[in-house]
Design an enzyme around this catalytic site. Structure first.
Site, PDB file in Angstrom:
ATOM      1  CG  ASP A 165      -1.448  12.141   2.769  1.00  0.00           C
ATOM      2  OD1 ASP A 165      -1.862  13.235   2.322  1.00  0.00           O
ATOM      3  OD2 ASP A 165      -2.117  11.463   3.558  1.00  0.00           O
TER       4      ASP A 165
HETATM    5  C1  NOJ Z   1      -3.859  14.668   3.877  1.00  0.00           C
HETATM    6  C2  NOJ Z   1      -4.780  13.494   3.839  1.00  0.00           C
HETATM    7  O1  NOJ Z   1      -4.234  12.406   4.549  1.00  0.00           O
HETATM    8  C3  NOJ Z   1      -5.123  13.042   2.433  1.00  0.00           C
HETATM    9  O2  NOJ Z   1      -6.078  12.044   2.509  1.00  0.00           O
HETATM   10  C4  NOJ Z   1      -5.578  14.207   1.613  1.00  0.00           C
HETATM   11  O3  NOJ Z   1      -5.950  13.780   0.329  1.00  0.00           O
HETATM   12  C5  NOJ Z   1      -4.467  15.240   1.555  1.00  0.00           C
HETATM   13  N1  NOJ Z   1      -4.176  15.697   2.894  1.00  0.00           N
HETATM   14  C6  NOJ Z   1      -4.841  16.423   0.689  1.00  0.00           C
HETATM   15  O4  NOJ Z   1      -5.841  17.158   1.248  1.00  0.00           O
END
Ligand code: NOJ
Length: 751
Positions: free
Chosen positions: A290
Site C-alpha cells: 500500500d
Molecule cells: C492507500 C489506500 O489504502 C489504498 O487502498 C489505495 O489503493 C492507495 N492508497 C492508492 O491510492
C-alpha cells in the site's frame, strides 16, 4: 479469468480474436514465461529494481506525497519505474508511456488507479452495491468501470477492496461488501470477473487488485491504520475467504495493508504473503505494497530504516513498492551486502513482467491509449441507464409503516427538507473520480421533479446543515412541512465522513439533523426520511418515530433518479443490509455471526449472568440481511427430496419451499440460507450465511425455491485450519434476514 490454452485452441483463438479486432491474442502461460525469461536475461539489476518501483503521478495524490524528488519522467526514461498511479486520460497517460518507450528496454508502464465505484459514470459505493445481493449487476458495474477506465489509459485498478468490516466506525466500510465472509467472497469474485473480463489481454480489461491483505478491516477501535490482533481461526474463517475467492476468480494482483497483524506489519508479513498467498494458494500474480507501507514499517517500530524495511518487505513477498522508495534506494545495496538474493528480485520482476505481457502491453504499449475510443466509451447512455438500475437496487427500505411509501403521483404538495435534497457531487461519495457534478449527477430534487404528477408542487427548505449546530432554518422547514401532504427529508453524513482515514467515534446522524426531523414530525405530517451515508449510522429517534425510512448510501451519478424511482414506486426496493446497524456505538463491534457464549442472552430483558449489557439490548437496530419491500413475501411448504435428513459421504440433500408474493406490488425477495453447526470444536457461529437466491414475483405469484446441501456447504475450519465438515447436527435456517428465519430444519452429517 485468465486461461491457459492448448496449441489447438491457441490457433482457434488467434483467428477469432484477430477477427474481432478488440482483442490481442491470449497467449499461453508457457509462451509468456519464455518471453519473460528472455527479457529478464537482458535486464541490468537497476532495471529489475526499477520494475519493482511505483510512483504517484504529477496531479492528484491519494497518500502523503514524497517531496523534493527528482524528475519522474527522467526516472522513467532511465528505466527506474515499473508502474505509476493517479494518471488518467489518454493524453496524460501517453506522456508517461512515451517516456517509458525511451528507456533502454522499452518496458511499458502499468497505470494504476483507484477505480472503486465507477470511472466516469459513478456507481453506488461498494457497500451500497453489496446490498443489492445481485452478482450479475455488480459484475456488470465493474465491466462498465473497466471499459471506461481502460479507454482512458488505465490498465490496473486498486479494487476490489474485499476487507470484511464489523465496525461501522471504520471509515473504509464504504469500500467493501460488509461483514459476511460468504457474501463478501461472492462479491469479490463478481468484481474481479467484471474488471478483468474474459481475459486480461482484452483491450477493455483492467487488472484487478484484491486489497488489503490482510485483516485491515479489523482495526482495533475502528481507527484506520490501527493494529489488528486476532486468532488464526478468525482470520481464516472470516477475513480470508473473500481474498481466496478473488484469487480463484483469477485476480492479477494483491495489495498488502497498512495494519500490523498479531505484532507483524502486513507489508512485512511472510506468513500472509509467502506462506499463504504465494505458497498454499499458489498465487501467480504480484503483490504491491500500500502507499508508503514499506517505509511505514519504520513508524511501526518493526525496522530501523528504509534499508531494513526493503529487506523485510521483499523477503516477506512484497513485489512492488508503492511510493516509499525503499526498493529503488536500497535493493541494490541489499544485494551487494548479501542480504537479498538476486533470485528474490528475479521472482518479483518475473511476476510483474508476466502481467505486463498478459495485458498485451509488450505487443502494443499504447493499446489503452486511443483518444477516439476514449471519446466514445465514456458516459454511454446505456451504461448511465444501468447505473440508475444499480443505484435503485442498492437502496434499502428500513421502515414503511402504514405503507407510507410509495408516494402517489396525485399528491398536491410534497415538501423536500434537509441538507441533502439538492446535493449533487455529494452523491458520488468518497473514492469517486473527478467528474463535473453539474453535468453528470442527478440530485434527489431533480429526480423527483422529473417524476411528479402535473398537479404536484414541490417545496424546498434545507432546514439545517449537515454538521453545523444552527437551527435557524428550522422555522422555514416547519412552515414548508405544514403546507405539504407529505414530507421527504434528505439527511445524512458528508461524503468525506467515510473513506480512507475517515473513522468516527460518533456515528449518530450528525449535527442537529435528528432534531430537525423531530421538529418536522411534530407537524403531524407523514414523514419519509432518506438517509445518505457511507456507513451504518445511528438514528434511534427517527427509527422509532418516523413512518418511512430509506437508506440510500451514496448512490452515484444517477442517485437522484434512482431515489425518485423508489419514492414513486417505479421501482420496488429490494436491498438488504450487508452490515449490522447498531443502536449505540457501545455495541460495536456488532455482527450477526457471533458465537453463542456460555451464557447467551436469549431474552434481552433477562440480564442476569448473560453475555449482555445492563443498559442496552444485545439486538441491533437493524440486522444483517434486513430490508423491506413494498410487498410482502410468505414462505411455506418446506420439503426435502429425501426421506431421511442424513448426509453421508458425497451425498446431497435438497430442500425446497414456496415463496409467495402476498402483497400488491411486484417485487424481489432475497431468500437467505443460514446454517448452524449445533455442536462443534472449534466453535461455530450461531448463524452462518451459506447461500441465497433472488426471486422476482408478481403479486399473488409463488415459486418453489430449491437449496441443495452438501458437505462443503456445512464445512468450517478445524483446529489445524483444515476446511472440513464435522459430523454432527446442523440447523438449516431459511429466512428473509438473519433475524427473520421463516423455515428451519435440522440435518445430520455422518462420516
Ligand atoms: C492507500 C489506500 O489504502 C489504498 O487502498 C489505495 O489503493 C492507495 N492508497 C492508492 O491510492
Amino acid at each position: 479469468m485468465i486461461k491457459a490454452y492448448t496449441q489447438a485452441t491457441f490457433i482457434f483463438l488467434f483467428i477469432c480474436f484477430t477477427a474481432v479486432g478488440n482483442y490481442v491474442f491470449a497467449q499461453s502461460d508457457t509462451a509468456i514465461d519464455k518471453r519473460v525469461a528472455t527479457l529478464l536475461a537482458k535486464m541490468t539489476l537497476d532495471e529489475k529494481i526499477g520494475q519493482m518501483n511505483q510512483y504517484n503521478g504529477d496531479w492528484d495524490a491519494t497518500g502523503p506525497v514524497t517531496k523534493d524528488v527528482g524528475n519522474k519522467l527522467d526516472e522513467i526514461r532511465e528505466g527506474r519505474v515499473g508502474a505509476v498511479l493517479n494518471i488518467m486520460g489518454t493524453a496524460h497517460v501517453k506522456t508517461f508511456q512515451d517516456a517509458a518507450m525511451k528507456s533502454r528496454l522499452k518496458i511499458p508502464l502499468l497505470f494504476g488507479q483507484d477505480v472503486i465505484h465507477g470511472y466516469r459514470i459513478t456507481f453506488p459505493i461498494p457497500l451500497a452495491e453489496a446490498c443489492s445481493w445481485d452478482m450479475d449487476m455488480i459484475e456488470k458495474a465493474e465491466r462498465i468501470a473497466a471499459t471506461e477506465a481502460s479507454a482512458s489509459g488505465i490498465n490496473w485498478t486498486f479494487a476490489p477492496m474485499v476487507d470484511i468490516a464489523r465496525d461501522p466506525r471504520w471509515g473504509r466500510v464504504m469500500e467493501g461488501a460488509g461483514e459476511d465472509p460468504f457474501l463478501g467472497a461472492r462479491i469479490a469474485s463478481a468484481r474481479v470477473t467484471g474488471f478483468q473480463g474474459d481475459s486480461l489481454g482484452s483491450t477493455d480489461a483492467v487488472m484487478a487488485c484484491a486489497k488489503h491483505f490482510a485483516a485491515y478491516g479489523a482495526a482495533i477501535g475502528g481507527r484506520d491504520y490501527n493494529s489488528v490482533d486476532m486468532s488464526n481461526y478468525t482470520l481464516w474463517s472470516i477475513y480470508l475467504p473473500p481474498f481466496k475467492a478473488a484469487l480463484d476468480a483469477g485476480v492479477a494482483t494483491f495489495m498488502n495493508s497498512f495494519n500490523d497483524l498479531n505484532g507483524i506489519p502486513a507489508t512485512g508479513n511472510s506468513y500472509l504473503q509467502r506462506d499463504v498467498l504465494k505458497g498454499k494458494w499458489d498465487f501467480k500474480g504480484f503483490v504491491v505494497s500500500d502507499w508508503g507501507s514499506i517505509g511505514e514499517m519504520i513508524n511501526h517500530g518493526y525496522v530501523k530504516d528504509n534499508y531494513e524495511a526493503a529487506q523485510v518487505a521483499i523477503t516477506a513477498g512484497n513485489d512492488m513498492d508503492m511510493e516509499s522508495r525503499s526498493y529503488i534506494n536500497n535493493l541494490k545495496q541489499l544485494m551487494a551486502d548479501g542480504k537479498v538474493p538476486v533470485s528474490m528480485i528475479d521472482e518479483s520482476v518475473t511476476r510483474i513482467l508476466r502481467k505486463k505481457f498478459e495485458l498485451g502491453l509488450f505487443d502494443d504499449p499504447y493499446k489503452f491509449i486511443n483518444a477516439q475510443r476514449e471519446r466514445t466509451s465514456l458516459n454511454r447512455p446505456e451504461n448511465v441507464e444501468f447505473a440508475r438500475d444499480m443505484a435503485r437496487k442498492s437502496i434499502v427500505l428500513l421502515k414503511n409503516d402504514k405503507q407510507v411509501l410509495p408516494l402517489s403521483k396525485d399528491l398536491k404538495t410534497i415538501a423536500l427538507i434537509g441538507p441533502l435534497v439538492k446535493a449533487k457531487k455529494e452523491l458520488k461519495g468518497f473514492w469517486s473520480l473527478d467528474v463535473d457534478p453539474k453535468e453528470n449527477v442527478v440530485s434527489l430534487w431533480e429526480g423527483m421533479q422529473k417524476q411528479i404528477g402535473p398537479l404536484t408542487k414541490m417545496l424546498y427548505a434545507p432546514g439545517c446543515d449537515i454538521t453545523d449546530a444552527s437551527r435557524i432554518g428550522f422555522a422555514d422547514a416547519i412552515a414548508a412541512a405544514k403546507q405539504a401532504d407529505v414530507v421527504v427529508m434528505a439527511m445524512g453524513e458528508k461524503p468525506d465522513m467515510t473513506g480512507e482515514a475517515k473513522s468516527k467515534s460518533n456515528i449518530h446522524l450528525p449535527g442537529v439533523q435528528e432534531e430537525l426531523i423531530k421538529a418536522v414530525a411534530a407537524t403531524g405530517k407523514p414523514v419519509i426520511v432518506i438517509l445518505m451515508a457511507g456507513r451504518p449510522m445511528i438514528f434511534n429517534w427517527t427509527a422509532d418515530n418516523v413512518p418511512g425510512i430509506l437508506y440510500a448510501w451514496w448512490l452515484g451519478s444517477e442517485g437522484g433518479d434512482a431515489m425518485a424511482d423508489v419514492m414513486f414506486g417505479a421501482y420496488n426496493p429490494s436491498g438488504k443490509l450487508t452490515m449490522t446497524f447498531p443502536r449505540s456505538e457501545g455495541q460495536i463491534p456488532i455482527y450477526y455471526n457471533h458465537y453463542n457464549t456460555g451464557r447467551p442472552a436469549l431474552n434481552d430483558n433477562d440480564l442476569f449472568y448473560k453475555s449482555a449489557y445492563i443498559d442496552l439490548p444485545n439486538s441491533p437496530r437493524y440486522p444483517f440481511g434486513y430490508g423491506l419491500s413494498y410487498t410482502t413475501f410468505q414462505y411455506s411448504d418446506l420439503e426435502s427430496d429425501k426421506l431421511t435428513s442424513t448426509i453421508k459421504d458425497n451425498e446431497t440433500i435438497s430442500f425446497s419451499f414456496l415463496v409467495e408474493n402476498t402483497g400488491k406490488y411486484a417485487g424481489e425477495e432475497t431468500v437467505q440460507l443460514y446454517i448452524r453447526a449445533l455442536v462443534s470444536q472449534p466453535l461455530r457461529p450461531v448463524k452462518e450465511l451459506r447461500d441465497f437466491r433472488k426471486v422476482r414475483l408478481l403479486p399473488g405469484e409463488k415459486r418453489r425455491i430449491v437449496f441443495t446441501i452438501n458437505r462443503a456447504l456445512l464445512a468450517g475450519y478445524n483446529n489445524n485450519l483444515d476446511y472440513v465438515a464435522h459430523p454432527g447436527d446442523y440447523q438449516l435456517m431459511f429466512g428473509s434476514s438473519s433475524a427473520d428465519i421463516r423455515l428451519q430444519k435440522t440435518i445430520q452429517l455422518v462420516n
